[in-house]
Design an enzyme around this catalytic site. Structure first.
Site, PDB file in Angstrom:
ATOM      1  N   LYS A 170       0.801  -1.226   0.000  1.00  0.00           N
ATOM      2  CA  LYS A 170       0.000   0.000   0.000  1.00  0.00           C
ATOM      3  C   LYS A 170       0.834   1.277   0.000  1.00  0.00           C
ATOM      4  O   LYS A 170       0.330   2.354  -0.311  1.00  0.00           O
ATOM      5  CB  LYS A 170      -0.954   0.007   1.184  1.00  0.00           C
ATOM      6  N   LYS A 200      19.759   3.589  11.606  1.00  0.00           N
ATOM      7  CA  LYS A 200      21.203   3.325  11.576  1.00  0.00           C
ATOM      8  C   LYS A 200      21.953   4.425  10.838  1.00  0.00           C
ATOM      9  O   LYS A 200      23.114   4.722  11.145  1.00  0.00           O
ATOM     10  CB  LYS A 200      21.494   1.964  10.925  1.00  0.00           C
ATOM     11  N   GLY A 254      10.263   4.033  27.376  1.00  0.00           N
ATOM     12  CA  GLY A 254      10.578   2.707  26.858  1.00  0.00           C
ATOM     13  C   GLY A 254      12.069   2.517  26.720  1.00  0.00           C
ATOM     14  O   GLY A 254      12.741   3.291  26.025  1.00  0.00           O
ATOM     15  N   VAL A 298      16.734   2.722  23.398  1.00  0.00           N
ATOM     16  CA  VAL A 298      18.162   2.931  23.671  1.00  0.00           C
ATOM     17  C   VAL A 298      18.914   3.387  22.417  1.00  0.00           C
ATOM     18  O   VAL A 298      19.896   4.134  22.522  1.00  0.00           O
ATOM     19  CB  VAL A 298      18.822   1.668  24.279  1.00  0.00           C
ATOM     20  N   GLU A 299      18.458   2.984  21.234  1.00  0.00           N
ATOM     21  CA  GLU A 299      19.121   3.460  20.023  1.00  0.00           C
ATOM     22  C   GLU A 299      18.856   4.944  19.800  1.00  0.00           C
ATOM     23  O   GLU A 299      19.770   5.703  19.448  1.00  0.00           O
ATOM     24  CB  GLU A 299      18.686   2.628  18.818  1.00  0.00           C
ATOM     25  N   ARG A 348       5.515  -2.170  19.669  1.00  0.00           N
ATOM     26  CA  ARG A 348       4.873  -2.136  18.357  1.00  0.00           C
ATOM     27  C   ARG A 348       3.755  -3.172  18.327  1.00  0.00           C
ATOM     28  O   ARG A 348       3.838  -4.203  18.995  1.00  0.00           O
ATOM     29  CB  ARG A 348       5.893  -2.421  17.241  1.00  0.00           C
ATOM     30  N   ALA A 406      13.953  -7.688  11.340  1.00  0.00           N
ATOM     31  CA  ALA A 406      13.833  -7.811   9.888  1.00  0.00           C
ATOM     32  C   ALA A 406      14.387  -9.132   9.382  1.00  0.00           C
ATOM     33  O   ALA A 406      13.794  -9.778   8.506  1.00  0.00           O
ATOM     34  CB  ALA A 406      14.565  -6.642   9.213  1.00  0.00           C
ATOM     35  N   HIS A 460      45.108 -10.418  13.795  1.00  0.00           N
ATOM     36  CA  HIS A 460      45.548  -9.475  14.823  1.00  0.00           C
ATOM     37  C   HIS A 460      45.976  -8.166  14.161  1.00  0.00           C
ATOM     38  O   HIS A 460      46.661  -8.190  13.140  1.00  0.00           O
ATOM     39  CB  HIS A 460      46.737 -10.063  15.599  1.00  0.00           C
TER      40      HIS A 460
END
Length: 477
Positions: free
Chosen positions: A35, A51, A180, A186-187, A272, A319, A454
């Site tokens: 939609k 992100k 929340g 937190v992001e 959600r 996702a 390393h």
């Protein structure tokens, strides 16, 4: 006569378009009903835009501390509108890739809102009116939307969902309250704290990140507090009110004591809910469970030939979970072998291990897969653990990002890896090795066979395995 398809997928997000692409690759005639825009919440309003802002804000934060690395800057500032434009370009580029893949695969895209009718008929209300389509199989992948807490003041102009915040072009976030303390909360706290906003998190549970390992949650909370973020756990929000010259005031209660916090904006990040509006016609009744579509282990709903994947049915709203489930369902329909595992039961065990990685893009990043120590013991599994503090890791010392650890959980007798929790930069990339190991039933000895370069953060995995052997009183030669 209604046009017929082998599979009709309702929803063009990661679960939906992945299922459609897999079906087209198997030669199955497939259509997607969407939609809005292909890519769903993940690409357009979730993972990718969030992100992108995390990346942009982290650059600004890094520049503020660049003098330690011998990089001098006379003046540092950010333009929030330009950041949002960068985010929009990133979203558009990713969505274009998906659109081109769908087109090249020969998947038909039907634009409009879908309603399922009896006999696996799909009614679509689109720009040109109402049309009908028939399918042998229907896959519901309509996703989820942000929910608002039903409290006084939730409809005030400055109270936002993540969708509205991501669409904002103007800066008005010098003080931000987030209701929340889950992944979304937190992001966003990480983003706006990096942009010098004073952020307060109000979390109703005893610690952040809900079901996440308590040690991980504690480490994150300590790091967020160190960055200047105020955190109130066990906080029950009672009211949001608007006061002249004070902005918005959140009234909350902690252990019976009423407190307030003032801010310019309030972000609702309390969860959600599945998108089900208009999905079922009067002649179709799909069973529900705890607010989600009820499905069995094969993602079949209560109606034959109708499946549900992703956030509309799953409690794990990721996702890549939706994409994996979409692949699984199509492979089942197509009668081919499964190319992806959602869980495994290692040899000699009676516990099903999840192999879905969970990633949180804070600073440092957090990633986990499989079982935590507490979850394993709750299943009566005896485990031994290996742990490594990233404070001694060479790459961490170089980057000055030493607040983190790697925690590996092994079954006591066989040494099989059953869980991993990583808190450090690049944790979201490193967790894939651990997911692969669990999916294939690898042991500590087998994991030690792999050489790790390393200096890298991944060396910490080898060090955690060494710690496991030392804890068991063994030395790995």
């Amino acid at each position: 006569m209604a046009e017929h398809y082998d599979i009709i997928v309702i929803g063009g997000g990661p679960g939906g378009y992945t299922a459609a692409l897999k079906a087209a690759g198997l030669g199955i005639k497939t259509a997607i009903v969407e939609k809005e825009k292909l890519g769903g919440t993940c690409i357009n309003k979730g993972c990718i835009p969030t992100k992108a802002l995390l990346h942009a804000s982290s650059i600004f934060q890094a520049l503020q501390n660049s003098d330690e690395f011998g990089v001098s800057t006379d003046f540092i500032s950010f333009d929030f509108k330009k950041m949002q434009n960068y985010k929009k370009r990133s979203v558009k580029a990713y969505r274009k890739e998906v659109e081109e893949l769908v087109k090249a695969a020969g998947v038909t895209v039907i634009w409009g809102t879908a309603t399922i009718r009896r006999g696996r008929t799909v009614e679509v209300n689109g720009p040109g009116g109402k049309d009908y389509y028939e399918a042998d199989h229907i896959i519901i992948a309509t996703g989820a939307r942000p929910v608002m807490l039903k409290i006084p003041g939730e409809d005030l102009p400055g109270v936002l969902t993540s969708d509205r915040l991501l669409a904002s072009d103007t800066w008005n976030y010098d003080r931000l309250t987030i209701i929340g303390g889950g992944v979304i909360g937190v992001e966003f706290a990480t983003i706006f704290s990096a942009l010098c906003s004073h952020v307060t998190i109000l979390e109703s549970e005893a610690h952040l990140l809900g079901p996440m390992d308590s040690e991980v949650s504690q480490a994150l909370e300590e790091e967020l507090r160190r960055k200047g973020i105020t955190i109130h756990c066990k906080a029950k929000v009672k009211e949001i009110r608007e006061e002249s010259n004070q902005g918005l005031v959140c009234v909350f209660e902690v252990n019976g004591e009423e407190q307030t916090v003032r801010s310019g904006q309030v972000l609702m990040a309390a969860g959600r809910a599945p998108c089900l509006e208009g999905l079922m016609g009067q002649d179709v009744d799909l069973k529900m469970e705890h607010g989600h579509l009820k499905v069995d282990s094969e993602f079949r709903t209560s109606e034959p030939g109708i499946y549900a994947i992703g956030d509309v049915a799953a409690h794990t709203k990721l996702a890549h979970v939706a994409a994996a489930q979409g692949t699984y369902v199509v492979e089942k329909i197509g009668g081919v072998g499964h190319t992806i595992r959602l869980s495994v039961v290692p040899n000699g065990m009676f516990v099903k291990l999840p192999v879905v990685p969970s990633c949180i893009y804070t600073e440092p990043e957090i990633a986990s897969v499989g079982l935590t120590r507490e979850a394993a013991r709750a299943c009566s599994m005896k485990v031994s653990c290996g742990r490594y503090s990233m404070s001694g890791n060479g790459k961490s010392i170089i980057t000055r990002e030493q607040n983190g650890f790697i925690h590996l959980v092994f079954e006591e007798y066989s040494g099989t890896l059953v869980g991993a929790q990583i808190v450090c930069p690049r944790a979201t990339d490193m967790i894939s090795e651990m997911a692969t190991a669990i999916a294939n039933g690898l042991t500590a000895e087998q994991l030690m066979l792999a050489m790790r370069a390393h200096p890298t953060y991944s060396e910490g995995i080898g060090a955690a395995i060494e710690n496991y052997f030392e804890t068991k009183g063994e030395t790995k030669q």
